[in-house]
Design a protein around this motif. Sequence first.
Motif, PDB file in Angstrom:
ATOM      1  N   SER A 191       0.554  -1.273   0.160  1.00  0.00           N
ATOM      2  CA  SER A 191       0.268   0.113  -0.083  1.00  0.00           C
ATOM      3  C   SER A 191       0.457   1.341  -0.132  1.00  0.00           C
ATOM      4  O   SER A 191      -0.041   1.906  -0.730  1.00  0.00           O
ATOM      5  CB  SER A 191      -0.894   0.157   1.107  1.00  0.00           C
ATOM      6  N   LEU A 192       1.907   0.961   0.982  1.00  0.00           N
ATOM      7  CA  LEU A 192       2.463   2.537   0.844  1.00  0.00           C
ATOM      8  C   LEU A 192       3.308   2.759  -0.508  1.00  0.00           C
ATOM      9  O   LEU A 192       3.641   3.612  -1.191  1.00  0.00           O
ATOM     10  CB  LEU A 192       3.621   2.479   2.158  1.00  0.00           C
ATOM     11  N   ALA A 193       3.574   1.128  -0.947  1.00  0.00           N
ATOM     12  CA  ALA A 193       4.538   1.438  -2.026  1.00  0.00           C
ATOM     13  C   ALA A 193       3.721   1.955  -3.452  1.00  0.00           C
ATOM     14  O   ALA A 193       4.310   3.228  -4.345  1.00  0.00           O
ATOM     15  CB  ALA A 193       5.168   0.303  -2.701  1.00  0.00           C
ATOM     16  N   ILE A 194       2.323   2.174  -3.336  1.00  0.00           N
ATOM     17  CA  ILE A 194       1.923   2.287  -3.922  1.00  0.00           C
ATOM     18  C   ILE A 194       1.850   4.128  -4.153  1.00  0.00           C
ATOM     19  O   ILE A 194       1.424   4.703  -5.137  1.00  0.00           O
ATOM     20  CB  ILE A 194       0.257   1.489  -4.055  1.00  0.00           C
ATOM     21  N   LEU A 195       0.875   3.971  -2.861  1.00  0.00           N
ATOM     22  CA  LEU A 195       0.975   5.645  -2.805  1.00  0.00           C
ATOM     23  C   LEU A 195       2.512   6.478  -2.911  1.00  0.00           C
ATOM     24  O   LEU A 195       1.964   7.220  -3.458  1.00  0.00           O
ATOM     25  CB  LEU A 195       1.002   4.975  -1.040  1.00  0.00           C
ATOM     26  N   PHE A 196       3.640   6.383  -2.385  1.00  0.00           N
ATOM     27  CA  PHE A 196       5.119   6.665  -3.173  1.00  0.00           C
ATOM     28  C   PHE A 196       4.867   6.604  -4.284  1.00  0.00           C
ATOM     29  O   PHE A 196       5.095   7.821  -5.413  1.00  0.00           O
ATOM     30  CB  PHE A 196       6.262   5.968  -2.502  1.00  0.00           C
ATOM     31  N   ASP A 197       4.894   5.512  -4.872  1.00  0.00           N
ATOM     32  CA  ASP A 197       4.745   5.959  -6.669  1.00  0.00           C
ATOM     33  C   ASP A 197       3.709   7.034  -7.262  1.00  0.00           C
ATOM     34  O   ASP A 197       4.243   7.789  -7.995  1.00  0.00           O
ATOM     35  CB  ASP A 197       4.112   4.827  -7.236  1.00  0.00           C
ATOM     36  N   ARG A 198       2.715   7.087  -6.417  1.00  0.00           N
ATOM     37  CA  ARG A 198       1.443   8.235  -6.927  1.00  0.00           C
ATOM     38  C   ARG A 198       2.205   9.060  -6.269  1.00  0.00           C
ATOM     39  O   ARG A 198       1.868  10.023  -7.445  1.00  0.00           O
ATOM     40  CB  ARG A 198       0.134   8.015  -6.065  1.00  0.00           C
ATOM     41  N   ILE A 199       3.119  10.045  -6.022  1.00  0.00           N
ATOM     42  CA  ILE A 199       3.676  10.602  -5.716  1.00  0.00           C
ATOM     43  C   ILE A 199       4.815  11.385  -6.288  1.00  0.00           C
ATOM     44  O   ILE A 199       5.318  12.388  -6.893  1.00  0.00           O
ATOM     45  CB  ILE A 199       3.892  11.325  -4.276  1.00  0.00           C
ATOM     46  N   ARG A 200       5.266  10.282  -7.500  1.00  0.00           N
ATOM     47  CA  ARG A 200       6.480  10.419  -8.392  1.00  0.00           C
ATOM     48  C   ARG A 200       5.386  10.969  -9.459  1.00  0.00           C
ATOM     49  O   ARG A 200       4.683  10.429  -9.769  1.00  0.00           O
ATOM     50  CB  ARG A 200       6.850   9.085  -8.209  1.00  0.00           C
ATOM     51  N   ARG A 201       6.801  11.576 -10.098  1.00  0.00           N
ATOM     52  CA  ARG A 201       6.201  12.288 -11.694  1.00  0.00           C
ATOM     53  C   ARG A 201       5.812  10.592 -12.355  1.00  0.00           C
ATOM     54  O   ARG A 201       7.172   9.887 -12.497  1.00  0.00           O
ATOM     55  CB  ARG A 201       7.742  12.582 -12.088  1.00  0.00           C
ATOM     56  N   THR A 202       5.591  10.928 -13.906  1.00  0.00           N
ATOM     57  CA  THR A 202       5.113   9.916 -14.551  1.00  0.00           C
ATOM     58  C   THR A 202       6.438   9.650 -14.977  1.00  0.00           C
ATOM     59  O   THR A 202       7.226  10.566 -15.229  1.00  0.00           O
ATOM     60  CB  THR A 202       3.778  10.174 -15.427  1.00  0.00           C
TER      61      THR A 202
END
Lengths: 128, 250
Positions: free
Chosen positions: B228-239
């Motif tokens: 869950s955290l990994a997905i949340l962290f990935d969400r705040i990265r640039r595409t």
Amino acid sequence: MINAEFLMLLGGVGAFVMTLYWVRVRELRERYAIGWLLVATLLLLTGLFPDVLKTLADRAHLSYPALVLFVALGLIYMNSFFVSVALTKHYRWNVRLTQQMALLEERLRRLEDAHGPVPIEQIETETE
Amino acid sequence: MRHLIVIPAFNEEEALPRTVERLQGLPAGYEILIVNDGSADRTRDVAAALASTSRLPLHVAHLPVNCGIGVAVQTGYRFAVADGGYQNVIQFDADGQHDADFIKSLVERCEQEQLDLCVGSRFIRDFGPGSRSTFARRIGIRFFAWLIGFMSGVRVTDPTSGFRCLGPRAWRRFADSYPEDFPEPESLFWCARNGLRVGELPVRMFERQGGVSSIRKLKAAYYMVKVSLAILFDRIRRTEVARVAPQPTV
């Protein structure tokens, strides 16, 4: 008489000696030594000029021990955090090297299956 | 056209021969790569023996230490990049849970719909008892499906499935960077969020035939939090990838 300032002075000298020794015997890289020398300097300065910390404590409306604790915890936190960052970077390097080794081993096995094993002496001669 | 089937294997000496045997029915063009992930049992010897008897070309890469499922699968993607001649890369479990009959369908679906990632889902069609995991796991899977849908807008039913086919855009990127442990939901989310075309295909799955699951009971809580955290962290990265055509409906 032993007091906090004297202990800080002693700690600062100890930290300096230890850092320099480990760099000298090449067990500590210079880039990490810089951080530890800064810590040693801070300890020395607070030991030599205790009024600096006292003034800071007054201005922050903290007691002297609370401020020392706050600064010490801050340093420990920063150090631990950057160790974690360095570990992450090293983990990634290790993984890449491990994978590369596995893939090269597979490729070598395939080449040897096709052309027969290459004697070590031949490799040494060719690379000289 | 060549396709690579990557089989990550950690202590799978028992199940590996049967798994490889099931793959032998595939037509020419399919190749197999077993990535022995630092196994402590005889997986290394078993894989080497299978390489000499397999009808399909079978390669074996040995990671000298146990690095985890993500690193093992990524080794497969890196193998594909080094070879340079593969079209699709299929991830396939060594423990006998995945049904080799669906590999061709996954690849065809990828090519027909130009998908970058086609996930084999247990939850689109009911293939009978034992094929849909335990109740507790199903709750976790539904949570990740909801989280990925909420964060990326892409609806999936089986985000934890390790039975999947990847097109070149996906596996080339994953050769460079891939989640380490429990990589399936995270990598799926990355694809969805970066505009890669994601789809699902109903597949049948079996009970494990041997070896040890990478997700044990004690690890389950860590798994939920970490992913869950990994997905949340990935969400705040640039595409990273330019968005392409709208997602196909699953």
